[in-house]
Design a protein around this motif. Sequence first.
Motif, PDB file in Angstrom:
ATOM      1  N   ALA A   1      83.972  -0.138 -62.499  1.00  0.00           N
ATOM      2  CA  ALA A   1      83.279  -1.342 -61.728  1.00  0.00           C
ATOM      3  C   ALA A   1      82.169  -0.735 -60.527  1.00  0.00           C
ATOM      4  CB  ALA A   1      84.506  -1.776 -60.954  1.00  0.00           C
ATOM      5  N   PHE A   2      82.467   0.445 -60.223  1.00  0.00           N
ATOM      6  CA  PHE A   2      81.193   1.059 -59.530  1.00  0.00           C
ATOM      7  C   PHE A   2      79.948   1.270 -60.263  1.00  0.00           C
ATOM      8  CE2 PHE A   2      79.390   5.412 -58.569  1.00  0.00           C
ATOM      9  CZ  PHE A   2      78.526   4.872 -57.452  1.00  0.00           C
ATOM     10  N   PHE A   3      80.041   1.954 -61.581  1.00  0.00           N
ATOM     11  CA  PHE A   3      78.885   1.895 -62.302  1.00  0.00           C
ATOM     12  C   PHE A   3      78.463   0.641 -63.018  1.00  0.00           C
ATOM     13  CE2 PHE A   3      80.559   6.300 -62.718  1.00  0.00           C
ATOM     14  CZ  PHE A   3      79.342   7.035 -62.274  1.00  0.00           C
ATOM     15  N   ASP A   4      79.316  -0.344 -63.069  1.00  0.00           N
ATOM     16  CA  ASP A   4      78.568  -1.758 -63.574  1.00  0.00           C
ATOM     17  C   ASP A   4      77.803  -2.198 -62.598  1.00  0.00           C
ATOM     18  OD1 ASP A   4      79.847  -1.335 -65.970  1.00  0.00           O
ATOM     19  OD2 ASP A   4      81.685  -2.579 -65.511  1.00  0.00           O
ATOM     20  N   ARG A   5      78.651  -1.991 -61.166  1.00  0.00           N
ATOM     21  CA  ARG A   5      77.814  -2.477 -60.126  1.00  0.00           C
ATOM     22  C   ARG A   5      76.198  -2.067 -59.765  1.00  0.00           C
ATOM     23  NH1 ARG A   5      75.643  -6.606 -57.500  1.00  0.00           N
ATOM     24  NH2 ARG A   5      75.079  -6.287 -55.355  1.00  0.00           N
ATOM     25  N   MET A   6      76.154  -0.672 -60.032  1.00  0.00           N
ATOM     26  CA  MET A   6      74.940  -0.029 -60.046  1.00  0.00           C
ATOM     27  C   MET A   6      73.863  -0.489 -61.294  1.00  0.00           C
ATOM     28  SD  MET A   6      75.977   4.048 -59.436  1.00  0.00           S
ATOM     29  CE  MET A   6      74.361   4.676 -59.328  1.00  0.00           C
ATOM     30  N   ILE A   7      74.291  -0.522 -62.379  1.00  0.00           N
ATOM     31  CA  ILE A   7      73.613  -1.273 -63.425  1.00  0.00           C
ATOM     32  C   ILE A   7      73.230  -2.786 -63.195  1.00  0.00           C
ATOM     33  CG2 ILE A   7      73.978  -1.885 -65.867  1.00  0.00           C
ATOM     34  CD1 ILE A   7      73.663   0.778 -65.867  1.00  0.00           C
ATOM     35  N   GLU A   8      74.127  -3.407 -62.561  1.00  0.00           N
ATOM     36  CA  GLU A   8      73.783  -4.758 -62.066  1.00  0.00           C
ATOM     37  C   GLU A   8      72.646  -4.778 -61.153  1.00  0.00           C
ATOM     38  OE1 GLU A   8      75.899  -8.798 -60.605  1.00  0.00           O
ATOM     39  OE2 GLU A   8      76.717  -6.759 -60.307  1.00  0.00           O
ATOM     40  N   ILE A   9      72.678  -3.944 -60.170  1.00  0.00           N
ATOM     41  CA  ILE A   9      71.815  -3.959 -59.159  1.00  0.00           C
ATOM     42  C   ILE A   9      70.302  -3.627 -59.692  1.00  0.00           C
ATOM     43  CG2 ILE A   9      70.859  -2.767 -56.972  1.00  0.00           C
ATOM     44  CD1 ILE A   9      73.913  -2.552 -56.438  1.00  0.00           C
ATOM     45  N   MET A  10      70.470  -2.386 -60.777  1.00  0.00           N
ATOM     46  CA  MET A  10      69.309  -1.904 -61.213  1.00  0.00           C
ATOM     47  C   MET A  10      68.667  -2.768 -62.245  1.00  0.00           C
ATOM     48  SD  MET A  10      70.241   2.040 -62.229  1.00  0.00           S
ATOM     49  CE  MET A  10      70.445   3.033 -60.892  1.00  0.00           C
ATOM     50  N   ASP A  11      69.389  -3.694 -62.832  1.00  0.00           N
ATOM     51  CA  ASP A  11      69.107  -4.756 -63.932  1.00  0.00           C
ATOM     52  C   ASP A  11      67.921  -5.782 -63.038  1.00  0.00           C
ATOM     53  OD1 ASP A  11      70.004  -3.473 -66.051  1.00  0.00           O
ATOM     54  OD2 ASP A  11      71.676  -5.011 -66.319  1.00  0.00           O
ATOM     55  N   MET A  12      68.518  -6.318 -62.113  1.00  0.00           N
ATOM     56  CA  MET A  12      68.000  -7.308 -61.165  1.00  0.00           C
ATOM     57  C   MET A  12      66.784  -6.795 -60.621  1.00  0.00           C
ATOM     58  SD  MET A  12      71.007  -9.316 -59.255  1.00  0.00           S
ATOM     59  CE  MET A  12      71.669  -7.904 -58.225  1.00  0.00           C
ATOM     60  N   GLN A  13      66.759  -5.408 -60.013  1.00  0.00           N
ATOM     61  CA  GLN A  13      65.411  -4.903 -59.671  1.00  0.00           C
ATOM     62  C   GLN A  13      64.334  -4.934 -60.847  1.00  0.00           C
ATOM     63  OE1 GLN A  13      64.674  -4.697 -56.739  1.00  0.00           O
ATOM     64  NE2 GLN A  13      63.011  -3.660 -56.256  1.00  0.00           N
ATOM     65  N   THR A  14      64.699  -4.554 -61.822  1.00  0.00           N
ATOM     66  CA  THR A  14      63.727  -4.062 -63.177  1.00  0.00           C
ATOM     67  C   THR A  14      63.172  -5.474 -63.248  1.00  0.00           C
ATOM     68  OG1 THR A  14      65.117  -2.270 -63.757  1.00  0.00           O
ATOM     69  CG2 THR A  14      63.427  -3.382 -65.405  1.00  0.00           C
ATOM     70  N   VAL A  15      64.020  -6.414 -63.279  1.00  0.00           N
ATOM     71  CA  VAL A  15      63.294  -7.876 -63.727  1.00  0.00           C
ATOM     72  C   VAL A  15      62.368  -8.297 -62.900  1.00  0.00           C
ATOM     73  CG1 VAL A  15      63.760 -10.236 -63.862  1.00  0.00           C
ATOM     74  CG2 VAL A  15      65.485  -8.710 -64.857  1.00  0.00           C
ATOM     75  N   HIS A  16      62.743  -7.879 -61.325  1.00  0.00           N
ATOM     76  CA  HIS A  16      61.532  -8.404 -60.128  1.00  0.00           C
ATOM     77  C   HIS A  16      60.148  -7.423 -60.205  1.00  0.00           C
ATOM     78  CE1 HIS A  16      59.998  -8.534 -56.114  1.00  0.00           C
ATOM     79  NE2 HIS A  16      60.069  -7.103 -56.180  1.00  0.00           N
ATOM     80  N   LEU A  17      60.506  -6.109 -60.625  1.00  0.00           N
ATOM     81  CA  LEU A  17      59.338  -5.081 -61.006  1.00  0.00           C
ATOM     82  C   LEU A  17      58.488  -5.640 -62.083  1.00  0.00           C
ATOM     83  CD1 LEU A  17      60.914  -1.778 -60.211  1.00  0.00           C
ATOM     84  CD2 LEU A  17      59.505  -2.968 -58.744  1.00  0.00           C
TER      85      LEU A  17
END
Length: 210
Positions: free
Chosen positions: A130-146
């Motif tokens: 769950a911890f790593f999934d949350r990291m991935i989720e945060i990164m995915d959202m930021q990548t879309v923003h960038l």
Amino acid sequence: MSRKAGTISEETKTRLLQAATEEFAEYGYEKSSLRRICKNAEVTTGALYFFFQDKEDLFQSVIAPVTEPILQMMESHYEKERECNWKELGDAGGEEEDIRASFAILDICYGNKKVTDIILSSRNLPVVTAFFDRMIEIMDMQTVHLLKLADENSISVQNKYAIHWFSHLQIDAMLNVISHGLGEEEAKEQLKIAIRFLRGGFQTFAESGQ
């Protein structure tokens, strides 16, 4: 001399967490014993269940000094990025901020080496997943923003597989450096190389529109 109210409870919780950290580090999650943890902490099992629901809850509290500040650092770093435009993110200042944030995460891991090792050896546990999934989720959202900053209409924004893959690459780069037994300074030098490689690849992908 009397103790202040609540002091004993906090000391008991601290001893439990210390004993649990040693237990999980030595035996792993599955073979760890709550009874042995209580014995080493010199408390009753009733005291353990006063603070923690079960073994998983105790484990989550043990790894929290690493997981929680890492997630907070990621959020803080990405907030800074959201204040910049695409050109600013691509210049030297953008690279410096990436390096600063990555080094801060590395400091957390090296400053809590035993807990970090527990996390790395327990990747299949739901709480760690769950911890790593949350990291991935945060990164995915930021990548879309960038990607939207680079080109709002780029089809790259819709490429969910590539976005998700890039998030995994970032985490794998960090884990690879941490898990190879390098000293912290050498680990930072290797991480700096990885960051520059990933930044170059990401910029190429973002600006290609593919």
